[in-house]
Scaffold this motif. Structure first.
Motif, mmCIF file in Angstrom:
data_model
loop_
_atom_site.group_PDB
_atom_site.id
_atom_site.type_symbol
_atom_site.label_atom_id
_atom_site.label_comp_id
_atom_site.label_asym_id
_atom_site.label_seq_id
_atom_site.Cartn_x
_atom_site.Cartn_y
_atom_site.Cartn_z
ATOM 1 N N GLU A 43 -62.215 42.485 42.412
ATOM 2 C CA GLU A 43 -62.625 42.682 43.964
ATOM 3 C C GLU A 43 -63.880 41.969 44.116
ATOM 4 O OE1 GLU A 43 -62.769 46.694 45.135
ATOM 5 O OE2 GLU A 43 -60.690 46.234 45.762
ATOM 6 N N LEU A 48 -62.049 41.069 48.585
ATOM 7 C CA LEU A 48 -62.409 42.043 49.486
ATOM 8 C C LEU A 48 -62.098 41.419 51.053
ATOM 9 C CD1 LEU A 48 -65.773 43.491 48.280
ATOM 10 C CD2 LEU A 48 -63.370 44.675 48.261
ATOM 11 N N LYS A 51 -58.551 41.641 51.546
ATOM 12 C CA LYS A 51 -57.786 43.136 51.926
ATOM 13 C C LYS A 51 -58.362 43.335 53.261
ATOM 14 C CE LYS A 51 -57.884 44.817 47.045
ATOM 15 N NZ LYS A 51 -58.278 45.638 45.855
ATOM 16 N N TRP A 52 -59.505 43.241 53.547
ATOM 17 C CA TRP A 52 -60.071 43.624 54.785
ATOM 18 C C TRP A 52 -59.050 43.051 56.019
ATOM 19 C CZ3 TRP A 52 -61.325 41.034 59.442
ATOM 20 C CH2 TRP A 52 -61.772 41.851 60.491
ATOM 21 N N GLN A 77 -60.135 52.122 56.652
ATOM 22 C CA GLN A 77 -59.816 51.186 55.260
ATOM 23 C C GLN A 77 -60.473 50.291 55.379
ATOM 24 O OE1 GLN A 77 -58.973 53.144 52.814
ATOM 25 N NE2 GLN A 77 -58.512 51.741 51.085
ATOM 26 N N ARG A 80 -64.166 50.647 55.241
ATOM 27 C CA ARG A 80 -64.699 50.956 53.902
ATOM 28 C C ARG A 80 -64.830 49.664 53.103
ATOM 29 N NH1 ARG A 80 -63.150 51.334 49.067
ATOM 30 N NH2 ARG A 80 -60.709 50.803 49.370
ATOM 31 N N ILE A 81 -63.882 48.796 53.350
ATOM 32 C CA ILE A 81 -63.899 47.673 52.563
ATOM 33 C C ILE A 81 -65.034 46.452 53.095
ATOM 34 C CG2 ILE A 81 -62.590 45.412 52.057
ATOM 35 C CD1 ILE A 81 -60.103 47.317 51.871
ATOM 36 N N GLN A 84 -68.364 47.122 51.569
ATOM 37 C CA GLN A 84 -68.581 46.706 50.151
ATOM 38 C C GLN A 84 -68.738 45.459 50.177
ATOM 39 O OE1 GLN A 84 -64.733 47.773 48.021
ATOM 40 N NE2 GLN A 84 -65.048 49.990 48.522
#
Length: 181
Positions: A43, A48, A51-52, A77, A80-81, A84
């Motif tokens: 990641e 990331l 994924k976002w 979700q 949250r990503i 990060q």
């Protein structure tokens, strides 16, 4: 690994095109495939971000299909990503904006207003992303109006602020949205 990452980008792009064509089921399928492909990839900030993008897309798809609880799950979700990610500024705010829009669709106006107000108070937002600041101002004004718990002058000021920013940026998209609301 690089081929898997590239395939995830391609599937994400196809999913975005399918959303624009209103092929929500195909778009959802490709976004989910794109996520699965990079599930076990290290990641990095780049991964990331991908994924976002995919979770955000899934949230927008679910919202378009009036599946608001699922939309909120996906946007949470994505949030949250975003939290990060190193030095992320916009993705977190965009996720919050999307969640507030979903809550507004659910007629949860108080919750929606709280989120928009949180975004508006973000330091640097007006300077770093004035078009988005204008959009959030318009969203907040419209949500206050729908809630029927507002001061007319406050709403008027928010709409005027949004319009002036969009006009100065020649941002016809946000300005048109403000005019419609």
């Amino acid at each position: 690994i690089n081929n898997r990452v590239q395939l995830s980008y391609v599937l994400g792009s196809i999913s975005t095109l399918q959303v624009q064509a209103k092929d929500f089921f195909g778009a959802e399928e490709n976004a989910v495939k794109g996520l699965k492909i990079i599930q076990n990839v290290e990641e990095t900030n780049e991964i990331l971000d991908q994924k976002w993008i995919l979770y955000n897309t899934l949230g927008n798809i679910a919202s378009s299909l009036n599946n608001y609880d699922k939309a909120l799950e996906y946007h949470k979700q994505a949030l949250r990503i975003a939290r990060q990610m190193a030095e992320d500024f916009n993705n977190e705010l965009y996720s919050l904006n999307n969640m507030a829009n979903v809550k507004r669709k659910q007629t949860k106006y108080a919750e929606s207003k709280d989120i928009f107000e949180e975004i508006i108070k973000t330091e640097r937002l007006r300077d770093e992303d004035p078009s988005f600041y204008a959009l959030v101002s318009e969203n907040l004004a419209y949500t206050r109006y729908l809630s029927e718990d507002y001061v007319t002058d406050d709403i008027k000021t928010l709409f005027q602020t949004s319009y002036k920013i969009c006009d100065s940026l020649e941002d016809e998209y946000t300005k048109a949205g403000e005019a419609i609301s």
